[in-house]
Design an enzyme around this catalytic site. Sequence first.
Site, PDB file in Angstrom:
ATOM      1  N   ASN A 143       0.374  -1.263   0.296  1.00  0.00           N
ATOM      2  CA  ASN A 143      -0.188   0.142  -0.002  1.00  0.00           C
ATOM      3  C   ASN A 143       0.488   1.182  -0.292  1.00  0.00           C
ATOM      4  O   ASN A 143       2.245   1.410   0.226  1.00  0.00           O
ATOM      5  CB  ASN A 143      -0.917  -0.205   1.073  1.00  0.00           C
ATOM      6  CG  ASN A 143      -0.066  -0.348   3.216  1.00  0.00           C
ATOM      7  OD1 ASN A 143       0.678   0.607   2.887  1.00  0.00           O
ATOM      8  ND2 ASN A 143      -0.343  -1.790   3.106  1.00  0.00           N
ATOM      9  N   ASP A 158      -4.523  -6.644   5.747  1.00  0.00           N
ATOM     10  CA  ASP A 158      -5.855  -7.050   5.761  1.00  0.00           C
ATOM     11  C   ASP A 158      -4.928  -8.873   5.296  1.00  0.00           C
ATOM     12  O   ASP A 158      -5.579  -9.180   6.452  1.00  0.00           O
ATOM     13  CB  ASP A 158      -6.962  -6.967   6.137  1.00  0.00           C
ATOM     14  CG  ASP A 158      -6.622  -5.641   6.503  1.00  0.00           C
ATOM     15  OD1 ASP A 158      -6.307  -5.359   7.362  1.00  0.00           O
ATOM     16  OD2 ASP A 158      -7.597  -4.094   6.138  1.00  0.00           O
ATOM     17  N   PHE A 202      -4.959   3.491  14.426  1.00  0.00           N
ATOM     18  CA  PHE A 202      -5.346   4.459  13.577  1.00  0.00           C
ATOM     19  C   PHE A 202      -6.696   3.406  12.696  1.00  0.00           C
ATOM     20  O   PHE A 202      -6.170   3.037  12.768  1.00  0.00           O
ATOM     21  CB  PHE A 202      -4.391   4.902  12.195  1.00  0.00           C
ATOM     22  CG  PHE A 202      -3.493   6.112  12.782  1.00  0.00           C
ATOM     23  CD1 PHE A 202      -2.351   5.689  13.781  1.00  0.00           C
ATOM     24  CD2 PHE A 202      -3.223   7.004  12.172  1.00  0.00           C
ATOM     25  CE1 PHE A 202      -1.653   7.172  14.432  1.00  0.00           C
ATOM     26  CE2 PHE A 202      -2.404   7.997  12.600  1.00  0.00           C
ATOM     27  CZ  PHE A 202      -1.731   7.919  13.828  1.00  0.00           C
ATOM     28  N   LYS A 241     -14.191   0.682  15.056  1.00  0.00           N
ATOM     29  CA  LYS A 241     -12.687   0.100  15.718  1.00  0.00           C
ATOM     30  C   LYS A 241     -12.452  -0.064  17.050  1.00  0.00           C
ATOM     31  O   LYS A 241     -11.991  -0.765  17.320  1.00  0.00           O
ATOM     32  CB  LYS A 241     -11.196   0.131  13.945  1.00  0.00           C
ATOM     33  CG  LYS A 241     -11.725   0.159  12.732  1.00  0.00           C
ATOM     34  CD  LYS A 241     -10.962   0.007  12.121  1.00  0.00           C
ATOM     35  CE  LYS A 241     -10.907  -0.425  10.888  1.00  0.00           C
ATOM     36  NZ  LYS A 241     -10.831  -0.069   9.662  1.00  0.00           N
ATOM     37  N   LYS A 299     -11.939  -2.997  18.511  1.00  0.00           N
ATOM     38  CA  LYS A 299     -10.105  -4.061  19.053  1.00  0.00           C
ATOM     39  C   LYS A 299      -9.846  -3.336  20.326  1.00  0.00           C
ATOM     40  O   LYS A 299      -8.497  -3.552  21.089  1.00  0.00           O
ATOM     41  CB  LYS A 299      -9.190  -2.803  17.605  1.00  0.00           C
ATOM     42  CG  LYS A 299      -9.688  -3.379  16.431  1.00  0.00           C
ATOM     43  CD  LYS A 299      -8.603  -2.548  15.221  1.00  0.00           C
ATOM     44  CE  LYS A 299      -8.908  -3.129  14.420  1.00  0.00           C
ATOM     45  NZ  LYS A 299      -8.178  -3.200  13.457  1.00  0.00           N
TER      46      LYS A 299
HETATM   47  O1  PMT Z   1       2.237   6.782   6.404  1.00  0.00           O
HETATM   48  P1  PMT Z   1       1.908   7.539   6.021  1.00  0.00           P
HETATM   49  O2  PMT Z   1       2.120   7.792   4.596  1.00  0.00           O
HETATM   50  O3  PMT Z   1       2.596   8.675   6.476  1.00  0.00           O
HETATM   51  O4  PMT Z   1       0.348   7.720   6.068  1.00  0.00           O
HETATM   52  C1  PMT Z   1      -0.011   7.865   7.612  1.00  0.00           C
HETATM   53  C2  PMT Z   1      -1.660   6.140   7.031  1.00  0.00           C
HETATM   54  C3  PMT Z   1      -2.488   6.797   6.846  1.00  0.00           C
HETATM   55  C4  PMT Z   1      -0.630   5.212   6.542  1.00  0.00           C
HETATM   56  C5  PMT Z   1      -1.774   6.239   8.834  1.00  0.00           C
HETATM   57  O5  PMT Z   1      -1.960   6.987   9.304  1.00  0.00           O
HETATM   58  C6  PMT Z   1      -2.659   5.157   8.504  1.00  0.00           C
HETATM   59  O6  PMT Z   1      -4.079   5.560   9.127  1.00  0.00           O
HETATM   60  N1  PMT Z   1      -2.031   4.710   9.396  1.00  0.00           N
HETATM   61  C7  PMT Z   1      -3.523   3.029   9.652  1.00  0.00           C
HETATM   62  C8  PMT Z   1      -4.014   2.064   8.499  1.00  0.00           C
HETATM   63  C9  PMT Z   1      -4.663   0.868   8.245  1.00  0.00           C
HETATM   64  O7  PMT Z   1      -4.149   0.360   7.946  1.00  0.00           O
HETATM   65  O8  PMT Z   1      -6.051   1.040   8.596  1.00  0.00           O
HETATM   66  P2  PMT Z   1      -6.897   0.576   9.202  1.00  0.00           P
HETATM   67  O9  PMT Z   1      -8.212   0.794   9.251  1.00  0.00           O
HETATM   68  O10 PMT Z   1      -6.707  -0.598   8.287  1.00  0.00           O
HETATM   69  O11 PMT Z   1      -6.507  -0.499  10.635  1.00  0.00           O
HETATM   70  C10 PMT Z   1      -6.987   0.008  12.017  1.00  0.00           C
HETATM   71  C11 PMT Z   1      -5.877  -0.281  13.045  1.00  0.00           C
HETATM   72  O12 PMT Z   1      -5.112  -1.747  13.150  1.00  0.00           O
HETATM   73  C12 PMT Z   1      -3.964   0.614  12.607  1.00  0.00           C
HETATM   74  O13 PMT Z   1      -4.109   0.792  13.499  1.00  0.00           O
HETATM   75  C13 PMT Z   1      -3.665  -0.776  11.943  1.00  0.00           C
HETATM   76  O14 PMT Z   1      -2.422  -0.289  12.356  1.00  0.00           O
HETATM   77  C14 PMT Z   1      -4.190  -2.003  12.738  1.00  0.00           C
HETATM   78  N2  PMT Z   1      -3.625  -2.955  11.774  1.00  0.00           N
HETATM   79  C15 PMT Z   1      -4.634  -3.440  10.475  1.00  0.00           C
HETATM   80  C16 PMT Z   1      -4.807  -3.925  10.362  1.00  0.00           C
HETATM   81  C17 PMT Z   1      -3.541  -5.774  10.787  1.00  0.00           C
HETATM   82  N3  PMT Z   1      -3.361  -7.266  10.171  1.00  0.00           N
HETATM   83  N4  PMT Z   1      -3.080  -5.343  12.195  1.00  0.00           N
HETATM   84  C18 PMT Z   1      -3.478  -4.662  13.034  1.00  0.00           C
HETATM   85  O15 PMT Z   1      -2.747  -3.854  14.067  1.00  0.00           O
END
Ligand code: PMT
Length: 406
Positions: free
Chosen positions: A205, A274, A322, A336, A340
């Site tokens: 990504n 994911d 995030f 979330k 979580k």
């Molecule tokens: O890196 P940059 O270019 O500065 O951009 C910043 C960003 C957009 C990447 C960052 O600010 C951001 O939003 N990060 C989270 C991206 C994400 O994966 O979001 P999500 O909604 O899919 O995941 C929710 C949370 O679960 C996140 O904290 C993620 O780290 C966590 N997660 C997700 C999937 C997984 N398998 N394990 C996790 O722990």
Amino acid sequence: MLIALGVSGGIGAYKAVEVARGLQKRGHDVVAIMTHSATNFVGPITFEAITRRRVITDQWEAGANADIEHIQLASTIDLLLIAPATANIIGKLANGIADDFLTTLYTATRAPVLVAPAMNTQMFSHAAVRRNMDRLAADGVRFVEPGEGYLACGWIGKGRLAEPEEICDAAEAAVRPSASLSGRRVVVSAGPTYEDLDPVRYVGNRSSGRMGFALATEAARRGAAVTLVAGPTSVAPPTVDTLVRVRSAEEMHAAVTAHARSADAVIMAAAVADYTPDVRAAQKVSKTEGDLTIVLRRTPDILKALGAERASTGRGTVLVGFAAETEDVVARAQAKLRSKQVDLIVANDVSRPDAGFDAETNEVTLVTSDGVEAVPLQSKARVAAVILDHVERLLAARAPRPTAQT
Ligand code: PMT
């Protein structure tokens, strides 16, 4: 401490004399560097009399290059303070232009840099100046915001150089960094994960790592012992206590889980995949005439697992995630937060070009069980500071700060 005071060509240059005196009163040694334009506003002799040092006004002064003065000074100063900073000097710094002593010193030094802008209101709010300031903030430069009021040009508004006392306070804080997180261990994840399909292809990504790096930088500045778990990015990571480089979600899972055990706070800014290919081909997959179907299987949700573990053990780790979303951003972040079982979700609308993935700036909403707080568009460094203020409040509510071991 040795502070280099850069003075650029604005009417506020006369106030820089008071800044020099204020820094000295606080026990600092000051070396003044004036741009050519600054000397039109105040004479170098004034700074020389106050600082009791030769004032640097020219890169090419005879006798100044025997030991390459800007490099020598760059490695000995504890802070580079530029006050006043004009739109011109801010633009040069932001773009790496090094065409005089002050701008060359900026690019050569690794000391903290503090900039006090001063200019006409219209100039200060101009998109180019805002962009340059955001870029500098992303590079770790800190600012002393200008004051509002009657400006020398006759306008009324924001742009007047901050008061010398305020600038000296900010300089003091920069050379003696905040210790508000000292004794705390903070784990930050940053960047993407790459899920390999074969030796040359992967599913990934657009995360640059900038948001996570800004968080790690700010936590370290506040005195925390920082472990940064970083996915593959082209942006250089900051200097932290422990840097763990990972590639895949599986590697990130292992690293974050291991370091989270002794952490006071875990901040998951990484964009973890994911899904990962069910099979990783040992050799490059050759194309055929037909379509290719790839089966993806779920990766472990690292943050969710940390939340579930905390719920079952009652451990006091602060957990921050995030939520990168393109629609129903806050509602999805709230979902979330619950699923979580974490303390804070930073809701990130990643459909905008100036926020989220690969941008220098971000605009987020902090979502907790108490409500939501909008954080307006600004540099990722400043957004990181707001998030860490929140983390500090959560830590304080959970457990007292550990006292230093003797
Ligand atoms: O890196 P940059 O270019 O500065 O951009 C910043 C960003 C957009 C990447 C960052 O600010 C951001 O939003 N990060 C989270 C991206 C994400 O994966 O979001 P999500 O909604 O899919 O995941 C929710 C949370 O679960 C996140 O904290 C993620 O780290 C966590 N997660 C997700 C999937 C997984 N398998 N394990 C996790 O722990």
